[in-house]
Structures are given as structure tokens and as C-alpha cells.
Scaffold this motif. Structure first.
Motif, short mmCIF file in Angstrom:
data_model
loop_
_atom_site.label_atom_id
_atom_site.label_comp_id
_atom_site.label_asym_id
_atom_site.label_seq_id
_atom_site.Cartn_x
_atom_site.Cartn_y
_atom_site.Cartn_z
N ASN A 150 -152.09 18.86 128.91
CA ASN A 150 -153.56 18.07 128.06
C ASN A 150 -154.29 17.13 129.21
OD1 ASN A 150 -151.76 18.68 125.72
ND2 ASN A 150 -150.25 17.89 126.45
N VAL A 151 -154.99 18.14 129.04
CA VAL A 151 -156.12 16.90 129.75
C VAL A 151 -157.20 17.42 129.91
CG1 VAL A 151 -155.04 16.94 132.19
CG2 VAL A 151 -156.04 18.66 132.35
N ARG A 152 -158.20 16.84 129.50
CA ARG A 152 -159.46 17.25 129.65
C ARG A 152 -160.87 17.57 130.40
NH1 ARG A 152 -160.44 16.65 123.63
NH2 ARG A 152 -158.54 15.30 122.15
N LEU A 153 -161.55 18.70 130.55
CA LEU A 153 -162.48 18.57 131.12
C LEU A 153 -163.79 17.81 130.76
CD1 LEU A 153 -163.81 19.81 133.83
CD2 LEU A 153 -164.57 21.54 132.43
N SER A 154 -164.22 16.76 131.99
CA SER A 154 -165.35 15.98 131.08
C SER A 154 -166.05 16.12 131.91
CB SER A 154 -164.65 14.62 131.52
OG SER A 154 -165.61 12.99 131.42
N CYS A 155 -167.49 16.26 130.94
CA CYS A 155 -169.23 16.03 132.59
C CYS A 155 -170.09 16.02 131.51
CB CYS A 155 -169.28 17.66 131.71
SG CYS A 155 -170.59 18.35 133.05
N GLY A 156 -170.84 14.50 132.68
CA GLY A 156 -172.49 15.08 131.79
C GLY A 156 -173.15 15.39 132.84
N VAL A 157 -174.79 15.42 131.92
CA VAL A 157 -175.18 16.79 132.51
C VAL A 157 -177.02 16.87 132.17
CG1 VAL A 157 -175.21 18.68 130.48
CG2 VAL A 157 -175.93 18.94 133.45
N ASN A 158 -177.90 16.44 132.99
CA ASN A 158 -179.33 17.10 132.95
C ASN A 158 -179.94 18.05 133.19
OD1 ASN A 158 -181.95 16.10 132.46
ND2 ASN A 158 -181.61 13.89 133.55
N SER A 159 -179.50 19.25 132.44
CA SER A 159 -180.21 19.21 131.21
C SER A 159 -179.02 19.74 130.41
CB SER A 159 -181.96 19.54 130.56
OG SER A 159 -182.87 18.81 130.80
N MET A 181 -172.18 9.77 131.93
CA MET A 181 -171.17 9.70 132.53
C MET A 181 -169.91 10.14 131.28
SD MET A 181 -168.06 7.46 135.29
CE MET A 181 -169.33 6.81 135.50
N ASP A 182 -168.88 11.28 131.61
CA ASP A 182 -167.81 11.61 130.11
C ASP A 182 -168.93 11.48 128.96
OD1 ASP A 182 -165.75 11.02 132.19
OD2 ASP A 182 -165.59 8.91 131.60
N ASP A 183 -170.52 12.24 129.47
CA ASP A 183 -171.00 12.70 127.45
C ASP A 183 -170.30 13.52 127.49
OD1 ASP A 183 -173.15 12.63 126.17
OD2 ASP A 183 -173.49 14.76 127.12
N PHE A 184 -169.89 14.68 127.27
CA PHE A 184 -168.87 16.02 126.35
C PHE A 184 -167.59 15.88 127.21
CE2 PHE A 184 -169.45 17.17 122.65
CZ PHE A 184 -169.17 17.96 122.59
N CYS A 212 -171.71 15.66 136.92
CA CYS A 212 -170.90 15.24 137.31
C CYS A 212 -169.66 15.19 136.25
CB CYS A 212 -171.17 13.01 137.10
SG CYS A 212 -171.09 12.77 134.82
N LEU A 213 -168.85 16.18 136.75
CA LEU A 213 -166.97 16.11 136.75
C LEU A 213 -166.56 15.88 136.85
CD1 LEU A 213 -167.21 19.89 135.21
CD2 LEU A 213 -165.32 19.31 136.56
N ARG A 214 -165.09 15.28 135.93
CA ARG A 214 -164.22 15.59 136.35
C ARG A 214 -162.49 15.15 135.17
NH1 ARG A 214 -163.90 7.87 136.03
NH2 ARG A 214 -164.37 8.43 133.44
#
Length: 238
Positions: A150-159, A181-184, A212-214
Motif C-alpha cells: 500500500n505505497v504510492r510512487l510519488s513524482c514531480g517532473v519538468n516537463s 514535489m509529490d505533484d502526482f 524528483c521521485l520517492r
């Protein structure tokens, strides 16, 4: 010209030179080492906020994207599932490995980002490669001592970006985005005991390229009881 005039000219020239030198120092062109250090074969943890900093990155591939608005869901998938090199979704690249794309050889580089985000523009520029209108492949291995559910892959990116975990597409960030950070986040997934393979494709047009990814748990807290490596673990002989 009298002596006084000559002295004024020399003083003015010295002032201009000093100002130019100071300006150059203030606007120093960043070095690759400002953003990255070489990755080792020893697994590492995440940063204090759970962000993954160790990645094997492929030198960028040129794209015809003249605008970041082009990255719709359909177009992003079309680009992401185009075959650029052999075993694109199966290769386990190591530092120095090469991918043949057309008539060119692109090199994989195993690096540790010094910030929580991965600056792909500086990565490309640091190796003397074009950085606008490029596609960037990223790879890493997340190691777990037990299943983490029950974890989620969380990412922010350009573009824009598309991410796969253990061969399954789990997260798409389309359209023209800024690095947030944690955009989606992905749906709930399970990190399995042992190795978990992350592949990503980050796409940009005429602008910045970074991500960025976590992983985060059900309460939105960063998952930090993992390690990250670039080299697959070898099975022990019985």
C-alpha cells in the motif's frame, strides 16, 4: 594625452576588468560535480525525505518536440513505447554500458544526485550533450528486506514523464509541468521483498528537464526503509 588622463583611463579599465571578473564568478557555469557524484556499487539509502538520488541515466535522445504542450497522454505514450534501443524494457544497464540508437552510441552513467531532484539538463550539459528537446531514460533498483504494501510512487517532473515498476506502467505525468514535489502519485502498489526495478522516461521540449521521485505510505509519509543500487544483486550459490 597628459599623465592625469592616462591615469584615469587605466583606472577605468581596471574597474571594468574587476567588474567583469566578479560578474563571471557570480554567473559561473555549473559543473557536473555541482549536481552529481559517481555512484558506487554499495547500496545507499534515500535522502532524509525519502527521495531516491541514485540513478543510472542514459545520454539524451533527440526529439522533435518544439513545445512542451505537445506531451498529451496519447503522444507521451506513443513516444515512450517507441523502441529506441535493444531490450529497452529489459536491460539492466551498468555505468559505461552503451545503447545503440540509430548510428549513434549513447552511454549510461551511474550517478548520485546531490539534491533531492535529478537535474537532467545539467546531466546532459555535463557530458557535452544537447539538453533541449530531448528524451531521458532513467533506471534504478530499489531493495526491500520484506514486502512493503500500500505505497504510492510519488513524482514531480519538468516537463512530462512515464514510470514503470517491475515492468508495469504505474505513473504518467503528461502535459507541460513544472517540478513540484509529490505533484502526482500512482495507485497503491506493493514493493516486493528483494529487488524492484524502476524505469522512467522524462521528456522535454525547449525548457528545463528534471524530476524528483520517492515512495510514500498510506499516511503520506516517505518510505525510507529501503536501499537503492545501480547493480543487480547476484544470487548466492547454494
Amino acid at each position: 594625452m597628459n599623465t592625469f588622463s592616462k591615469a584615469l583611463i587605466c583606472l577605468a579599465s581596471a574597474s571594468l576588468l574587476s567588474a567583469a571578473t566578479a560578474s563571471a564568478q557570480e554567473h559561473k557555469i555549473p559543473e557536473l560535480s555541482d549536481y552529481y557524484s559517481p555512484a558506487t556499487e554499495t547500496p545507499v539509502g534515500t535522502d532524509k525525505d525519502g527521495f531516491i538520488q541514485r540513478w543510472t541515466l542514459l545520454e539524451p535522445i533527440a526529439t522533435e518536440a518544439s513545445s512542451n504542450r505537445i506531451w498529451s497522454d496519447d503522444y507521451l505514450k506513443q513516444v515512450a513505447y517507441t523502441e529506441y534501443f535493444k531490450d529497452q524494457f529489459a536491460v539492466m544497464p551498468k555505468d559505461g554500458d552503451k545503447a545503440v540508437i540509430g548510428k549513434e552510441k549513447h552511454i549510461w552513467h551511474a550517478l548520485d544526485a546531490k539534491k533531492y531532484f535529478v537535474n537532467l539538463l545539467r546531466f546532459a550539459d555535463g557530458f557535452g550533450k544537447p539538453y533541449y528537446q530531448q528524451l531521458y531514460w532513467a533506471f534504478t533498483i530499489v531493495n526491500c528486506e520484506e514486502d512493503i504494501e500500500n505505497v504510492r510512487l510519488s513524482c514531480g517532473v519538468n516537463s512530462a514523464a512515464l514510470w514503470w515498476l517491475n515492468g508495469e506502467e504505474v505513473l504518467m505525468l503528461s502535459n507541460d509541468r513544472d517540478l513540484i514535489m509529490d505533484d502526482f502519485m500512482s495507485k497503491r502498489i506493493t514493493l516486493k521483498k528483494g529487488q524492484n526495478i524502476i524505469r522512467g522516461l522524462v521528456c522535454n521540449g525547449p525548457g528545463m528537464a528534471d524530476f524528483c521521485l520517492r515512495f510514500v505510505d498510506e499516511n503520506g509519509n516517505p518510505v525510507k526503509n529501503i536501499t537503492v543500487s545501480t547493480v543487480p544483486a547476484t544470487k548466492k550459490r547454494k
